[in-house]
Write an enzyme that holds these catalytic residues in place. Structure first.
Site, PDB file in Angstrom:
ATOM      1  N   VAL A   1       0.850  -1.198   0.000  1.00  0.00           N
ATOM      2  CA  VAL A   1       0.000   0.000   0.000  1.00  0.00           C
ATOM      3  C   VAL A   1       0.885   1.248   0.000  1.00  0.00           C
ATOM      4  CG1 VAL A   1      -1.811   1.243   1.206  1.00  0.00           C
ATOM      5  CG2 VAL A   1      -1.788  -1.263   1.238  1.00  0.00           C
ATOM      6  N   LYS A   2       0.688   2.053  -1.038  1.00  0.00           N
ATOM      7  CA  LYS A   2       1.515   3.253  -1.195  1.00  0.00           C
ATOM      8  C   LYS A   2       0.790   4.430  -0.560  1.00  0.00           C
ATOM      9  CE  LYS A   2       4.329   4.918  -5.019  1.00  0.00           C
ATOM     10  NZ  LYS A   2       4.309   5.031  -6.475  1.00  0.00           N
TER      11      LYS A   2
END
Ligand code: E4P
Length: 223
Positions: free
Chosen positions: A83-84
């Site tokens: 997850v960025k």
């Protein structure tokens, strides 16, 4: 050093993966927007299936609660999802929560060593210093990579330095020399890693000389 492709283009990812040295992919909302018509989640799943390695999917939200919600949903798509999350206080808060749930995170839009320090303290899996954008702004992007490699080593942080916003092959060389864990790059630069004009000249020469050997053999058989 691991090599990631910075794209959401399925053809590019397929081509790069087929060469056997691709370790992962990073996407962002701008890269996704270039692939119009495609469903975000489906594209991410397809990328994960091709790469079988870390694939960054970026949340788009201002508050940590929404980032966490989006992050959890991305993480359900595939075991490969990372997850960025943007490097703002709310983002760091979200990283802390997701890390505790063992969801991998890539903290993006990092432009200073201090930003990288707080990301590591929150338990980020990756930190993405944007080398090219810093260079574009007249600063030394590689210095942030060097600072983060040194700081993380000194305090034994497990966060990996992911050199991002790579603009040319020398950024890749420099990232590797400095000890970055990963470099993510556009397809064009990935392909440039394989190329050298002297390799092409050398192949041409070998092919020409080999043709002479074949001709000579044929002549020998005819005699
Ligand atoms: C990193 O993960 C980003 O997607 C990317 O490297 C940004 O690069 P740019 O500055 O070329 O947009």
């Amino acid at each position: 050093m691991k090599i990631f492709l910075d794209t959401a283009n399925i053809d590019e990812i397929r081509q790069a993966a087929s060469l056997g040295v691709l370790d992962g992919v990073t996407t962002n909302p701008s890269l996704m927007a270039r692939e119009d018509g495609s469903d975000y989640d489906e594209t991410l799943k397809e990328i994960c299936d091709i790469v079988h390695g870390p694939v960054s999917a970026e949340v788009v939200a201002d508050d940590s609660e929404e980032m966490i919600r989006q992050g959890r949903a991305f993480a359900k798509l595939s075991e490969h999802i990372v997850v960025k999350i943007p490097l703002i206080p709310e983002g760091i808060k979200a990283v802390k929560v997701l890390s505790a749930e063992e969801i991998k995170t890539n903290v993006t839009l990092c432009f200073s060593a201090n930003q990288g320090l707080v990301a590591a303290k929150a338990g980020a899996t990756y930190i993405s210093p944007f080398v090219g954008r810093l260079d574009d702004a007249g600063m030394d992007g590689m210095q942030v990579v060097a600072d983060l490699v040194e700081i993380y080593e000194r305090y034994a942080f497990s966060t990996q330095v992911l050199a991002a916003s790579i603009r040319h092959p020398m950024h890749v060389v420099e990232s590797a020399r400095l000890g970055a864990d990963v470099a993510t790059m556009p397809y064009k630069i990935f392909m440039q890693l394989f190329k050298h004009p002297l390799t092409d000249v050398g192949i041409e020469l070998f092919n020409r000389d080999w043709a002479k050997v074949v001709e000579r053999r044929k002549a020998h058989v005819r005699r």
